[in-house]
Design a protein around this motif. Structure first.
Motif, PDB file in Angstrom:
ATOM      1  N   GLY A  83       6.189 -30.155 -13.452  1.00 52.25           N
ATOM      2  CA  GLY A  83       6.162 -31.150 -12.540  1.00 52.25           C
ATOM      3  C   GLY A  83       7.651 -31.597 -11.895  1.00 52.25           C
ATOM      4  N   PHE A  84       8.555 -30.745 -11.971  1.00 50.79           N
ATOM      5  CA  PHE A  84       9.688 -31.041 -11.269  1.00 50.79           C
ATOM      6  C   PHE A  84      10.168 -29.683 -10.474  1.00 50.79           C
ATOM      7  CE2 PHE A  84       9.947 -33.911 -14.816  1.00 50.79           C
ATOM      8  CZ  PHE A  84      10.378 -35.060 -14.040  1.00 50.79           C
ATOM      9  N   SER A  85      10.240 -28.448 -11.072  1.00 47.78           N
ATOM     10  CA  SER A  85      10.693 -27.321 -10.447  1.00 47.78           C
ATOM     11  C   SER A  85      10.070 -27.166  -9.115  1.00 47.78           C
ATOM     12  CB  SER A  85      10.536 -26.215 -11.394  1.00 47.78           C
ATOM     13  OG  SER A  85      11.336 -26.459 -12.417  1.00 47.78           O
ATOM     14  N   ARG A  86      10.852 -26.451  -8.292  1.00 51.02           N
ATOM     15  CA  ARG A  86      10.580 -26.088  -6.875  1.00 51.02           C
ATOM     16  C   ARG A  86      11.371 -24.691  -6.510  1.00 51.02           C
ATOM     17  NH1 ARG A  86      11.741 -30.552  -2.707  1.00 51.02           N
ATOM     18  NH2 ARG A  86      11.147 -28.826  -1.335  1.00 51.02           N
ATOM     19  N   ILE A  87      10.743 -24.033  -5.504  1.00 50.93           N
ATOM     20  CA  ILE A  87      11.116 -22.908  -5.293  1.00 50.93           C
ATOM     21  C   ILE A  87      11.091 -22.802  -3.638  1.00 50.93           C
ATOM     22  CG2 ILE A  87       9.225 -21.397  -5.505  1.00 50.93           C
ATOM     23  CD1 ILE A  87      11.196 -18.969  -6.029  1.00 50.93           C
ATOM     24  N   LEU A  88      12.214 -22.691  -3.053  1.00 49.77           N
ATOM     25  CA  LEU A  88      12.329 -22.876  -1.610  1.00 49.77           C
ATOM     26  C   LEU A  88      12.615 -21.547  -0.952  1.00 49.77           C
ATOM     27  CD1 LEU A  88      14.582 -25.974  -1.348  1.00 49.77           C
ATOM     28  CD2 LEU A  88      12.140 -26.057  -1.284  1.00 49.77           C
ATOM     29  N   PHE A  89      11.918 -21.051   0.065  1.00 50.52           N
ATOM     30  CA  PHE A  89      12.124 -19.618   0.554  1.00 50.52           C
ATOM     31  C   PHE A  89      12.961 -19.630   2.013  1.00 50.52           C
ATOM     32  CE2 PHE A  89       8.857 -19.036  -2.661  1.00 50.52           C
ATOM     33  CZ  PHE A  89       9.252 -17.874  -3.235  1.00 50.52           C
ATOM     34  N   GLU A  90      13.918 -18.937   2.073  1.00 52.83           N
ATOM     35  CA  GLU A  90      14.540 -18.715   3.413  1.00 52.83           C
ATOM     36  C   GLU A  90      15.077 -20.208   3.875  1.00 52.83           C
ATOM     37  OE1 GLU A  90      15.287 -15.697   4.330  1.00 52.83           O
ATOM     38  OE2 GLU A  90      14.133 -14.738   3.049  1.00 52.83           O
ATOM     39  N   PRO A  91      15.368 -21.054   3.163  1.00 55.89           N
ATOM     40  CA  PRO A  91      15.784 -22.502   3.619  1.00 55.89           C
ATOM     41  C   PRO A  91      16.970 -22.275   4.669  1.00 55.89           C
ATOM     42  CG  PRO A  91      16.699 -22.513   1.481  1.00 55.89           C
ATOM     43  CD  PRO A  91      15.966 -21.245   1.814  1.00 55.89           C
ATOM     44  N   ASP A  92      17.008 -22.944   5.786  1.00 56.75           N
ATOM     45  CA  ASP A  92      18.167 -22.919   6.918  1.00 56.75           C
ATOM     46  C   ASP A  92      18.966 -24.159   6.788  1.00 56.75           C
ATOM     47  OD1 ASP A  92      17.209 -20.373   8.031  1.00 56.75           O
ATOM     48  OD2 ASP A  92      15.785 -21.439   9.262  1.00 56.75           O
ATOM     49  N   ASP A  93      18.733 -24.972   5.803  1.00 55.07           N
ATOM     50  CA  ASP A  93      19.464 -26.210   5.952  1.00 55.07           C
ATOM     51  C   ASP A  93      20.623 -25.968   4.560  1.00 55.07           C
ATOM     52  OD1 ASP A  93      17.314 -26.349   4.133  1.00 55.07           O
ATOM     53  OD2 ASP A  93      17.175 -28.641   4.166  1.00 55.07           O
ATOM     54  N   VAL A  94      20.523 -25.152   4.223  1.00 57.86           N
ATOM     55  CA  VAL A  94      21.516 -24.763   3.044  1.00 57.86           C
ATOM     56  C   VAL A  94      22.891 -23.974   3.227  1.00 57.86           C
ATOM     57  CG1 VAL A  94      21.764 -24.233   0.376  1.00 57.86           C
ATOM     58  CG2 VAL A  94      19.738 -25.109   1.243  1.00 57.86           C
ATOM     59  N   PRO A  95      23.902 -24.348   3.648  1.00 54.89           N
ATOM     60  CA  PRO A  95      25.341 -23.737   4.225  1.00 54.89           C
ATOM     61  C   PRO A  95      25.218 -22.448   3.323  1.00 54.89           C
ATOM     62  CG  PRO A  95      25.710 -26.193   3.846  1.00 54.89           C
ATOM     63  CD  PRO A  95      24.496 -25.915   3.393  1.00 54.89           C
ATOM     64  N   GLU A  96      25.035 -22.548   2.049  1.00 56.11           N
ATOM     65  CA  GLU A  96      25.329 -21.393   1.188  1.00 56.11           C
ATOM     66  C   GLU A  96      24.596 -20.577   1.444  1.00 56.11           C
ATOM     67  OE1 GLU A  96      26.875 -24.955  -0.865  1.00 56.11           O
ATOM     68  OE2 GLU A  96      25.271 -24.203  -0.094  1.00 56.11           O
ATOM     69  N   ILE A  97      23.453 -20.534   1.849  1.00 54.56           N
ATOM     70  CA  ILE A  97      22.311 -19.324   2.315  1.00 54.56           C
ATOM     71  C   ILE A  97      22.585 -18.821   3.354  1.00 54.56           C
ATOM     72  CG2 ILE A  97      20.074 -19.157   3.027  1.00 54.56           C
ATOM     73  CD1 ILE A  97      19.935 -19.651   0.156  1.00 54.56           C
ATOM     74  N   GLN A  98      23.165 -19.383   4.479  1.00 55.79           N
ATOM     75  CA  GLN A  98      23.662 -18.505   5.732  1.00 55.79           C
ATOM     76  C   GLN A  98      24.973 -17.811   5.354  1.00 55.79           C
ATOM     77  OE1 GLN A  98      22.216 -18.845   8.653  1.00 55.79           O
ATOM     78  NE2 GLN A  98      20.801 -20.258   8.042  1.00 55.79           N
ATOM     79  N   SER A  99      25.625 -18.268   4.566  1.00 59.18           N
ATOM     80  CA  SER A  99      26.995 -17.384   4.053  1.00 59.18           C
ATOM     81  C   SER A  99      26.439 -16.331   3.257  1.00 59.18           C
ATOM     82  CB  SER A  99      27.891 -18.243   3.143  1.00 59.18           C
ATOM     83  OG  SER A  99      28.898 -17.427   2.580  1.00 59.18           O
ATOM     84  N   PHE A 100      25.648 -16.383   2.206  1.00 62.90           N
ATOM     85  CA  PHE A 100      25.038 -15.352   1.682  1.00 62.90           C
ATOM     86  C   PHE A 100      24.195 -14.227   2.429  1.00 62.90           C
ATOM     87  CE2 PHE A 100      21.935 -13.766  -1.802  1.00 62.90           C
ATOM     88  CZ  PHE A 100      22.751 -13.251  -2.629  1.00 62.90           C
TER      89      PHE A 100
END
Length: 103
Positions: free
Chosen positions: A77-94
């Motif tokens: 009821g709580f967990s989510r998985i987000l794919f290719e999120p552009d609004d997370v700065p750490e994702i851009q760096s990674f």
């Protein structure tokens, strides 16, 4: 995400799916998704041909075993998985650190 197994279980509530992530330090993390999150992950993984899928896990539980870390798993009821999120700065760096990632 670098590896995803086969979905298991006959009923939606009992579905499970084992997969592996590589974190920012390039450490492999074993994960287990259950129920709806497992179905969502399975659908996504089967619809992409990318060797690596960038994702963010939100509200997942760390399961500790004998001697330390065991795996990360969903919380009903709580967990989510987000794919290719552009609004997370750490994702851009990674993304920039992955040599074979298709921008």
């Amino acid at each position: 995400m670098v590896a995803v197994g086969d979905i298991e279980g006959a009923e939606i509530e009992k579905h499970s799916l084992h997969f592996s992530l590589v974190n920012m330090e390039y450490e492999h993390i074993n994960c287990i998704a259950y129920a709806e999150v497992a179905l969502f992950l399975d659908d996504y993984w089967n619809s992409t041909n990318a060797p690596v899928a960038l994702c963010v896990l939100q509200f997942w539980e760390i399961d500790w075993g004998v001697g330390g870390f065991k795996h990360v798993r969903t919380i009903d009821g709580f967990s989510r998985i987000l794919f290719e999120p552009d609004d997370v700065p750490e994702i851009q760096s990674f993304r920039m650190r992955i040599p074979y990632y298709d921008y």
